[in-house]
Structures are given as structure tokens and as C-alpha cells.
Design an enzyme around this catalytic site. Structure first.
Site, PDB file in Angstrom:
ATOM      1  N   GLU A 119       0.782  -1.241   0.000  1.00 37.26           N
ATOM      2  CA  GLU A 119       0.000   0.000   0.000  1.00 37.26           C
ATOM      3  C   GLU A 119       0.814   1.293   0.000  1.00 37.26           C
ATOM      4  O   GLU A 119       0.794   2.060   0.971  1.00 37.26           O
ATOM      5  CB  GLU A 119      -0.939   0.031   1.207  1.00 37.26           C
ATOM      6  CG  GLU A 119      -1.978  -1.052   1.198  1.00 37.26           C
ATOM      7  CD  GLU A 119      -3.022  -0.870   2.294  1.00 37.26           C
ATOM      8  OE1 GLU A 119      -2.871   0.030   3.123  1.00 37.26           O
ATOM      9  OE2 GLU A 119      -3.997  -1.621   2.298  1.00 37.26           O
ATOM     10  N   GLU A 161      -5.685  -8.420   1.164  1.00 43.58           N
ATOM     11  CA  GLU A 161      -6.335  -8.036   2.426  1.00 43.58           C
ATOM     12  C   GLU A 161      -7.798  -7.730   2.156  1.00 43.58           C
ATOM     13  O   GLU A 161      -8.126  -7.106   1.136  1.00 43.58           O
ATOM     14  CB  GLU A 161      -5.714  -6.768   3.049  1.00 43.58           C
ATOM     15  CG  GLU A 161      -4.403  -6.969   3.734  1.00 43.58           C
ATOM     16  CD  GLU A 161      -3.850  -5.685   4.360  1.00 43.58           C
ATOM     17  OE1 GLU A 161      -4.641  -4.820   4.803  1.00 43.58           O
ATOM     18  OE2 GLU A 161      -2.615  -5.558   4.392  1.00 43.58           O
TER      19      GLU A 161
END
Ligand code: BG6
Length: 469
Positions: free
Chosen positions: A163, A374
Site C-alpha cells: 500500500e 487483504e
């Protein structure tokens, strides 16, 4: 329909959020070891010094994961355990720990899926400019090669970064993550470019070692949708997708930056200092990238912003991730919609947004291989008579897995699903109050572990390969 036999059912964690042992066995200090101790930065001053003590309890934790039937476990390596000063001497005890974790997974037939960088940066590098400095890029490439050589005989799935939009955005625009800088757009774009360049270099090294595994990157997936079909709101959604998604995916998958953003950066004086060699490296290694990992929690609903953007310090929940906030450049704002549902932390719950977003990616990038690296629900889990009855989590994951199944049916190339998280862990800014795990950690009782309702539910999903979904 059952999920295909080679689809991996997994769950994920990250080093800083679980390991603890922050200064043990030669580990060097990191940016987070310092930042989390600054007054007011984290919920009730929580930090990862002990976290859930996974460093000492990894055997018990992996045994529980095996009991749950996990086919794969995504975890991250703490760079400062391997290279305490970022780019100096190797710490053998750090290598030993991850060898033990990997071997423990393999003992149970669990496929290790390893993230090299999940936000904890050796402090020396942070102090020397962090991701805005070339030294960090070179150090990362060295660190990555050490990991490939040490673990690559057994680890065949590598994620370079987790991320980028989060650690760069929260680190250089919102001041909520280290290095705690607010509203420095030049540094923000510089840091993102260095991450993409470091990724490309790591891909190059990995391929040259001929270990025949796969390597990719994980991005938060934040598809933007216009609140209605008014042209100015539609253009706001386009703007959001260009900046929040294409800026992150294009350099990895196409080897070049989106022209729309590049032009605007030039106009605003925010263009990173990049070299021709760096841009060539991005281009030359795009084909070597094997997959994209998607961390999907929510979409964003946007409209054109008409007010001047106010730049204050932000937490993650008050950044553009959550409804009601202006984008970093003030162009659009996120909106809370009457007809949508939200978590206790204000994150929209939208499996449909995921499906629509996946089609958007397919349209732009073609048939790329993807993993959901995720997805999960942050909640304060209900405990009734000592049992953790996390029904909302079961519902959340169930609805998202249904959509994953549907996406595969519709021709999206998805090869695995990793719930966040395998076990309750430290939420960077929300302490232990916000839980995500299948396994409960009792902070009142020496961090003892306990299976939640969702543990038994996920076990059954895996056993039946999602047939009942
Ligand atoms: C992802 C991160 O962005 O979201 C995780 O990769 C993080 O590390 C997760 O824990 C949930 O975020 P939060 O803020 O709810 O803990």
C-alpha cells in the site's frame, strides 16, 4: 461452484502489528518504534513494542492457523531485523527468525506469501530522508536480494511493498504516519516514484536469480465512483481514480505514469526528480511483474469539491478514505451516502464496489493475475459468555467472498483471498480496540489466544472450497 483447486484461501498479518520484541536479538529501531511513542500519535499511546508477542509465540499462532485450515499465510519481514541499520551488516538472528516462521508454515503445508515492506523502515534510513532519498531505494534493493537468497528456496510468492498510497499519503500529506509530514506534495510524489523504482529494481533482481517463483506488489484498492451522473462529479471520480489508482498501478503494470497526472504534476511543480534511467527501469521491468495484490476495504463515493481544501493533520479515518473529506489537491470530496452502510469506523461496506472496481481494472490492464491480499472488518467484537461471536465479520467476509466467486465466473483472474487478519493485532493508529482477526488475543490475560466464531466458519469455507457461498 467450488473455488478452483489452485485458488489459495489465506489470511494476513504484518510484522510491526504482531511481532513485538522490538529491540531483541539484534533488531534495529524503526520509524514506527519512534513515531508510535510521540504523544498523541496513536490511540491511547499504543505501540508495537510487544504487540501480540508473535515473535515468541509464532509456533502457537501458526499451529492455530493450520487448525483453521489456512492454505497460505501472508506476513511481512521486518527489514530492521535483517539489516538493523537498513543497509549495513546482516543480523543472522533476524534471518533465523524468518527461517523458523517459514519452516513452521511449510511443516503444516501452509504456503508462505511474504511482504518485504509493510511500513516499518529502519530508523537510520528514515532519518536520512526515508522514501524521498535514493539511499533508501538502494538499501531496499540490497535488502530484497538478501531475502530472496535466504528464503527463496522455500518462498515462491513475494510482495515488494504494501500500500504505497497509504504510507506515502499518510506520511507526507496527512502527517498521520511516519515521517509525520503534512501537505508536502513534492515529497509525496517523490516518495511514490522511489517506491515504484525500488519495486522495478527488486523485480529485476528476483528474475535474474531464476528462483521461478512470482513477485508483485500490493496496493490498497480504492475504486472511486461518482455520486451521480452530473458531468462535474463524473470528472471528479475520474480524477480520483487517476490519482489514487492509476498513479499506483500504471508504473507497475504499464511501466509508465498516467499522462493525466503527469501533466498536472508538471503544471503544479510536483513532478518527482526522476531520471531517464529510472523511467527506463520502470518500463523495462513491467513485464516481469507477475501479479497485483489488492487490499480492498471500501470504495470511495466522490463529487466535485467547491470549497477551499483545509489542510489539517489527519488520521486515517479523516483522510480521503472516509466520507466527508476533501482530496489532497482539493479537486474532489468524498461523500457519505444515505443508502450505503458503514463500519463503526466509517468505512463503507460494499462488495459490489469491489466487483465493479475489478472490472475497471480489467478494462484498463487486461487479464492481469490478482490476489486479494487483504479484506476484512475492523470491529469491536461482541463477547457473550466468554465466546467471541463476531457475526458481523462472518457476514462481511461472506459477502466479499461471494463477489470474488462471481468475479472469477466473470473472467477476472483472481488466484487467492487473504482475510485481514489471521489474528487480532495492533491497528497502526487504533491500538487493539479495532479488531480484525479470526483468533482473539486477550490483553487482560497474558495475551492468550482464543478461537472466534469466524475461525470455525472460515475453516468450513476452506474445507468445502466455498461451495456453499
Ligand atoms: C491496511 C494495512 O491498510 O489496512 C494494514 O495494510 C491495516 O496493515 C489495515 O491494519 C487496517 O487498517 P486499520 O487502520 O483499520 O488498522
Amino acid at each position: 461452484m467450488k473455488f478452483p483447486h489452485d485458488f489459495l484461501f489465506g489470511a494476513a498479518t504484518a510484522a510491526y502489528q504482531i511481532e513485538g520484541a522490538w529491540d531483541e536479538d539484534g533488531k534495529g529501531p524503526t520509524n514506527w518504534d519512534v513515531f508510535s511513542k510521540l504523544p498523541g500519535k496513536t490511540y491511547e499511546g499504543t505501540n508495537g513494542d510487544i504487540a501480540i508477542d508473535h515473535y515468541h509465540r509464532y509456533k502457537e499462532d501458526i499451529r492455530l492457523m493450520a487448525e483453521m485450515g489456512l492454505e497460505s499465510y501472508r506476513f511481512s519481514v521486518s527489514w530492521a531485523r535483517i539489516l538493523p541499520t537498513g543497509d549495513g551488516e546482516v543480523n543472522q538472528k533476524g534471518l533465523d527468525f524468518y527461517n523458523d516462521v517459514i519452516n513452521e508454515c511449510l511443516h503444516y503445508g501452509i504456503v508462505p506469501f511474504v511482504t518485504l515492506y509493510h511500513w516499518d523502515l529502519p530508523l537510520t534510513l528514515e532519518q536520512d530522508g526515508g522514501w524521498t532519498a535514493k539511499r533508501t531505494v538502494e538499501a531496499f534493493v540490497k535488502y530484497a536480494e538478501i531475502c530472496f537468497r535466504a528464503f527463496g528456496d522455500r518462498v515462491k510468492h513475494w510482495i515488494t511493498f504494501n500500500e504505497t498510497v497509504m504510507f506515502c499519503g499518510l506520511g507526507y500529506l496527512k502527517g498521520a504516519h511516519p515521517p509525520g509530514i503534512s501537505n508536502d506534495k513534492k515529497k509525496y510524489f517523490q516518495a511514490t516514484h522511489h517506491v515504484f523504482y525500488a519495486h522495478a529494481r527488486a523485480v529485476e533482481v528476483y528474475k535474474s536469480l531464476k528462483q521461478y517463483g512470482e513477485i508483485g506488489i500490493t496496493h490498497v484498492f480504492l475504486p472511486a465512483f461518482s455520486t451521480d451522473d452530473q458531468p462535474e462529479n463524473v470528472s471528479a471520480a475520474r480524477h480520483a481514480n487517476e490519482y489514487e489508482t492509476f498513479w499506483y498501478y500504471d508504473p507497475i503494470l504499464k511501466g509508465e505514469y498516467p499522462a493525466y497526472v503527469v501533466e498536472q504534476l508538471k503544471d503544479n511543480g510536483w513532478t518527482p526528480d526522476w531520471t531517464v534511467e529510472e523511467l527506463d527501469t520502470l518500463r523495462g521491468n513491467a513485464a516481469g511483474n507477475d501479479f497485483i495484490g489488492l487490499n480492498y476495504y471500501q470504495p470511495i463515493r466522490v463529487e466535485r469539491n467547491r470549497e477551499a481544501a483545509a489542510f489539517t493533520e489527519h488520521t486515517r479515518e479523516t483522510s480521503t478514505l472516509a466520507p466527508g473529506h476533501a482530496s489532497f489537491d482539493g479537486f474532489y470530496r468524498t461523500v457519505k451516502m444515505e443508502d450505503k452502510t458503514y463500519t463503526k469506523w466509517g468505512w463503507e461496506i460494499s462488495p459490489q464496489g469491489f466487483l465493479d472496481g475489478l472490472h475497471m481494472l480489467k478494462q484498463r490492464y487486461g487479464d492481469i493475475k490478482m490476489y486479494v491480499t487483504e479484506n476484512g472488518l475492523g470491529d469491536e467484537d461482541p463477547i457473550i459468555e466468554g465466546e467471541i461471536v463476531d457475526v458481523p465479520r462472518v457476514k462481511y467476509i461472506e459477502e466479499h467472498l461471494k463477489v470474488v466467486k462471481q468475479a472469477i465466473r466473470e473472467g477476472i483472474h483472481l488466484k487467492g483471498y487473504y482475510a485481514w487478519s489471521a489474528i487480532d493485532l495492533l491497528s497502526w493508529l487504533n491500538g487493539f480496540k479495532k479488531q480484525y482477526g479470526f483468533i482473539y488475543v486477550d490483553h487482560e490475560n497474558q495475551l492468550s489466544r482464543k478461537k472466534k466464531l469466524s475461525f470455525h466458519w472460515y475453516k468450513r469455507i476452506i474445507e468445502t472450497r466455498g461451495e456453499e457461498l
